[in-house]
Design a protein around this motif. Structure first.
Motif, short mmCIF file in Angstrom:
data_model
loop_
_atom_site.label_atom_id
_atom_site.label_comp_id
_atom_site.label_asym_id
_atom_site.label_seq_id
_atom_site.Cartn_x
_atom_site.Cartn_y
_atom_site.Cartn_z
N MET A 255 0.83 -1.20 0.00
CA MET A 255 0.00 0.00 0.00
C MET A 255 0.87 1.25 0.00
O MET A 255 0.55 2.25 -0.67
CB MET A 255 -0.91 -0.02 1.24
N GLN A 256 1.98 1.20 0.73
CA GLN A 256 2.91 2.34 0.72
C GLN A 256 3.46 2.58 -0.68
O GLN A 256 3.62 3.72 -1.11
CB GLN A 256 4.06 2.09 1.70
N LEU A 257 3.77 1.49 -1.40
CA LEU A 257 4.28 1.64 -2.76
C LEU A 257 3.21 2.21 -3.68
O LEU A 257 3.49 3.08 -4.51
CB LEU A 257 4.79 0.31 -3.29
N MET A 258 1.96 1.76 -3.55
CA MET A 258 0.89 2.31 -4.37
C MET A 258 0.73 3.81 -4.12
O MET A 258 0.55 4.59 -5.06
CB MET A 258 -0.43 1.58 -4.10
N ASP A 259 0.80 4.20 -2.87
CA ASP A 259 0.73 5.63 -2.54
C ASP A 259 1.88 6.40 -3.19
O ASP A 259 1.68 7.50 -3.73
CB ASP A 259 0.78 5.83 -1.02
N PHE A 260 3.06 5.81 -3.12
CA PHE A 260 4.24 6.46 -3.71
C PHE A 260 4.07 6.64 -5.22
O PHE A 260 4.47 7.66 -5.79
CB PHE A 260 5.49 5.65 -3.42
N LEU A 261 3.46 5.66 -5.87
CA LEU A 261 3.34 5.69 -7.33
C LEU A 261 2.46 6.84 -7.83
O LEU A 261 2.56 7.22 -9.00
CB LEU A 261 2.78 4.35 -7.83
N VAL A 262 1.62 7.39 -6.96
CA VAL A 262 0.81 8.54 -7.37
C VAL A 262 1.33 9.84 -6.77
O VAL A 262 0.68 10.89 -6.87
CB VAL A 262 -0.69 8.35 -7.02
N SER A 263 2.51 9.79 -6.16
CA SER A 263 3.14 11.02 -5.66
C SER A 263 3.70 11.80 -6.84
O SER A 263 3.96 11.24 -7.92
CB SER A 263 4.26 10.69 -4.69
N ASP A 264 3.89 13.10 -6.66
CA ASP A 264 4.43 13.92 -7.74
C ASP A 264 5.80 13.40 -8.19
O ASP A 264 6.10 13.37 -9.39
CB ASP A 264 4.57 15.38 -7.27
N GLU A 265 6.63 12.99 -7.23
CA GLU A 265 7.97 12.50 -7.57
C GLU A 265 7.90 11.28 -8.47
O GLU A 265 8.55 11.22 -9.52
CB GLU A 265 8.74 12.16 -6.29
N ALA A 266 7.10 10.30 -8.07
CA ALA A 266 7.01 9.06 -8.84
C ALA A 266 6.34 9.29 -10.20
O ALA A 266 6.75 8.70 -11.21
CB ALA A 266 6.23 8.01 -8.06
N GLN A 267 5.34 10.15 -10.24
CA GLN A 267 4.67 10.44 -11.50
C GLN A 267 5.64 11.05 -12.51
O GLN A 267 5.63 10.72 -13.69
CB GLN A 267 3.49 11.38 -11.26
N ARG A 268 6.52 11.94 -12.02
CA ARG A 268 7.52 12.52 -12.91
C ARG A 268 8.50 11.46 -13.40
O ARG A 268 8.82 11.39 -14.60
CB ARG A 268 8.27 13.64 -12.21
N ILE A 269 8.98 10.63 -12.48
CA ILE A 269 9.94 9.59 -12.86
C ILE A 269 9.34 8.63 -13.87
O ILE A 269 9.93 8.32 -14.92
CB ILE A 269 10.40 8.80 -11.61
#
Length: 332
Positions: free
Chosen positions: A264-278
């Motif tokens: 769940m932490q990884l799913m949250d990270f995947l929609v963060s601005d940082e991850a979206q840019r990467i």
């Protein structure tokens, strides 16, 4: 005995906590996800293990059942996301961070979530196709394109999804007529992949082709294929009563998910601005979260209005779309 018990308790308390991990089954090559997973591990200390499962993912998950080590599935195309949901190998996820994903780009039952989008566009020769000559998907059936269109097989997932979207907009009768019209305009029998069609345009075999946007980025990064890419421009056609067809790369949590909290932490990270840019920059795709800028290269392709048809509707119509494609023997 009391001393031994105290010693065991003391020893247990002194032991380091077990390292957390997340296990992903991915249809995408692990190297495409590595920039994302590395950033997540650096931020959280949680290890991410990625297994490339190109074929038979549903069958593998069904065979493993509750013993499956997989926490998350990461894949491309709404068809594959719908397939894992329909197979009963995923679970619904309720999470505030995932609310940032537009309703049209995630499952209505929260079984899967889009992470990036890619548009199904037209690659047009810079000299042989005039500006404004391509406007709509419907226009591809116009006889003016006779002998000028190249495409990969229409039974491919990306073209089936486009046909399903056309079906949602126009119904079965018009969709079948459209397929017959596009087939009549082909320069050659469908074959190969999206990049192969751009090569055919460069070679003078046709003037336009259907393809996903991110292939332009991949071709420009390849010494041989850059020449093909330089021969074409991207055109964003629309449906007559809608926008440009988009598809997704996405994620779903498995039904077993042995490391659910870390996943769940990884799913949250995947929609963060940082991850979206990467994610978007690495794969030349469009972020799904509003406010996250596209890469400079992707911005150079121009603006477009995505079709507002929910991808869950596209997924439901895929079987009927495939039947129509086979009825007209499009790839024959």
């Amino acid at each position: 005995m009391r001393l031994m018990t105290m010693a065991l308790l003391t020893g247990t308390a002194a032991m380091p906590a077990l390292a957390q991990e997340v296990n992903i089954y991915s249809h995408r090559q692990p190297e495409l996800l590595k920039p994302l997973t590395d950033a997540f591990t650096e931020s959280t200390g949680i290890t991410v293990n990625t297994a490339f499962v190109d074929k038979g993912m549903v069958e593998r998950l069904q065979a493993e059942g509750d013993r499956s080590p997989a926490d998350l599935i990461m894949t491309v195309d709404v068809a594959r996301l719908g397939e894992v949901k329909d197979a009963g190998v995923t679970q619904a996820v309720e999470d505030e961070a995932l609310d940032a994903i537009p309703d049209t780009l995630h499952d209505a039952d929260n079984q899967w979530f889009g992470l990036t989008t890619r548009a199904r566009i037209v690659y047009a020769h810079k000299d042989r196709v005039a500006d404004g000559e391509v406007t709509t998907y419907e226009d591809l059936a116009d006889p003016k394109w006779k002998g000028r269109i190249c495409t990969r097989p229409f039974t491919n997932d990306y073209n089936v999804a486009l046909t399903a979207a056309f079906l949602a907009h126009h119904g079965a009768e018009e969709t079948k007529a459209w397929l017959e019209g596009v087939k009549a305009n082909l320069a050659k029998q469908p074959e190969g992949n999206d990049r192969g069609q751009v090569k055919s345009i460069w070679a003078g075999e046709c003037d336009i082709s259907l393809g996903n946007t991110y292939y332009m980025g991949q071709m420009l990064a390849d010494e041989e294929q850059k020449e093909w890419a330089d021969a074409v421009r991207i055109v964003f056609p629309t449906f007559e009563d809608g926008g440009t067809h988009v598809n997704v790369s996405g994620v779903a949590m498995t039904k077993s998910a042995p490391n659910k909290e870390a996943a769940m932490q990884l799913m949250d990270f995947l929609v963060s601005d940082e991850a979206q840019r990467i994610y978007a920059e690495t794969n030349h795709e469009f972020p799904v979260v509003e406010g996250v800028e596209r890469s400079e290269l992707v911005q150079s392709w121009g603006e477009f209005t995505p079709d507002d048809l929910p991808l869950t509707e596209v997924s439901k119509l895929r079987p009927e779309a495939l039947t129509l494609i086979e009825e007209v023997n499009f790839d024959g």
